[in-house]
Scaffold this motif. Sequence first.
Motif, PDB file in Angstrom:
ATOM      1  N   ALA A  79     -52.893 -69.273  51.811  1.00 30.79           N
ATOM      2  CA  ALA A  79     -51.922 -68.371  51.182  1.00 30.79           C
ATOM      3  C   ALA A  79     -51.960 -68.532  49.665  1.00 30.79           C
ATOM      4  O   ALA A  79     -51.937 -67.533  48.930  1.00 30.79           O
ATOM      5  CB  ALA A  79     -50.523 -68.651  51.716  1.00 30.79           C
ATOM      6  N   GLY A  82     -54.620 -66.693  47.892  1.00 29.91           N
ATOM      7  CA  GLY A  82     -54.499 -65.242  47.860  1.00 29.91           C
ATOM      8  C   GLY A  82     -54.838 -64.535  49.153  1.00 29.91           C
ATOM      9  O   GLY A  82     -54.887 -63.306  49.182  1.00 29.91           O
ATOM     10  N   ASN A  83     -55.071 -65.275  50.230  1.00 31.99           N
ATOM     11  CA  ASN A  83     -55.348 -64.636  51.513  1.00 31.99           C
ATOM     12  C   ASN A  83     -54.081 -63.964  52.026  1.00 31.99           C
ATOM     13  O   ASN A  83     -53.023 -64.590  52.090  1.00 31.99           O
ATOM     14  CB  ASN A  83     -55.821 -65.671  52.541  1.00 31.99           C
ATOM     15  N   GLN A  84     -54.200 -62.704  52.397  1.00 29.25           N
ATOM     16  CA  GLN A  84     -53.060 -61.958  52.920  1.00 29.25           C
ATOM     17  C   GLN A  84     -52.708 -62.441  54.327  1.00 29.25           C
ATOM     18  O   GLN A  84     -53.487 -63.123  54.981  1.00 29.25           O
ATOM     19  CB  GLN A  84     -53.381 -60.466  52.941  1.00 29.25           C
ATOM     20  N   ALA A  85     -51.537 -62.063  54.801  1.00 32.41           N
ATOM     21  CA  ALA A  85     -51.051 -62.494  56.118  1.00 32.41           C
ATOM     22  C   ALA A  85     -52.032 -62.119  57.221  1.00 32.41           C
ATOM     23  O   ALA A  85     -52.268 -62.897  58.149  1.00 32.41           O
ATOM     24  CB  ALA A  85     -49.676 -61.887  56.397  1.00 32.41           C
ATOM     25  N   ARG A  86     -52.637 -60.949  57.149  1.00 35.06           N
ATOM     26  CA  ARG A  86     -53.571 -60.509  58.189  1.00 35.06           C
ATOM     27  C   ARG A  86     -54.803 -61.418  58.236  1.00 35.06           C
ATOM     28  O   ARG A  86     -55.281 -61.779  59.301  1.00 35.06           O
ATOM     29  CB  ARG A  86     -53.991 -59.059  57.943  1.00 35.06           C
ATOM     30  N   SER A  87     -55.318 -61.822  57.087  1.00 36.76           N
ATOM     31  CA  SER A  87     -56.477 -62.731  57.038  1.00 36.76           C
ATOM     32  C   SER A  87     -56.112 -64.111  57.559  1.00 36.76           C
ATOM     33  O   SER A  87     -56.893 -64.744  58.280  1.00 36.76           O
ATOM     34  CB  SER A  87     -57.001 -62.853  55.607  1.00 36.76           C
ATOM     35  N   ARG A  88     -54.937 -64.583  57.195  1.00 37.01           N
ATOM     36  CA  ARG A  88     -54.487 -65.900  57.682  1.00 37.01           C
ATOM     37  C   ARG A  88     -54.261 -65.868  59.186  1.00 37.01           C
ATOM     38  O   ARG A  88     -54.580 -66.817  59.895  1.00 37.01           O
ATOM     39  CB  ARG A  88     -53.225 -66.333  56.943  1.00 37.01           C
ATOM     40  N   LEU A 121     -46.937 -60.191  60.243  1.00 37.83           N
ATOM     41  CA  LEU A 121     -47.726 -59.093  59.698  1.00 37.83           C
ATOM     42  C   LEU A 121     -46.809 -57.922  59.358  1.00 37.83           C
ATOM     43  O   LEU A 121     -45.864 -57.638  60.096  1.00 37.83           O
ATOM     44  CB  LEU A 121     -48.781 -58.640  60.714  1.00 37.83           C
TER      45      LEU A 121
END
Length: 155
Positions: A79, A82-88, A121
Amino acid sequence: MSTEILWPECESDLNAVLTKWHDFLTFEKAVSKHTVRAYQSDLRNFLQFMQGHLGKLICLNDLASLRITDFRSWLSLKAQDGNQARSRARALSSLKSFYDWMDRQGILHNPQIKNLQSPKLPKKIPRPLSERQAQEVLDNAGLLIRDDWIAMRDG
């Protein structure tokens, strides 16, 4: 159909398991090469993080003894990067898939991974049809009355 596997350096017991998991995804589960690549990328990222986090090469015993705080530390760094919630969420899903597979194979069991919740998400709002798309729906509505609408749908 051989793809190069780029795992981080780790202990030999874990290397053997990573190869078996790759073979399972590729040949038994027959997922797409894109899925295999995504799972490998997520798992590679996790293992690299854990090596730095634990300060040593990772082995199976390390994966079995990780605590929920270790997993959360990895997600937190993703996080912060900069990874968005969908990527995480996808990365966590990849990791859970790997742990579930190891558990089913009798390789190791770590119940902590099941206690992790996926990032929330954002809900997508349905987009309206364009004027052209709406007209196509109306123009084709009469086709649904025909008896062979299933064949038309599948065709």
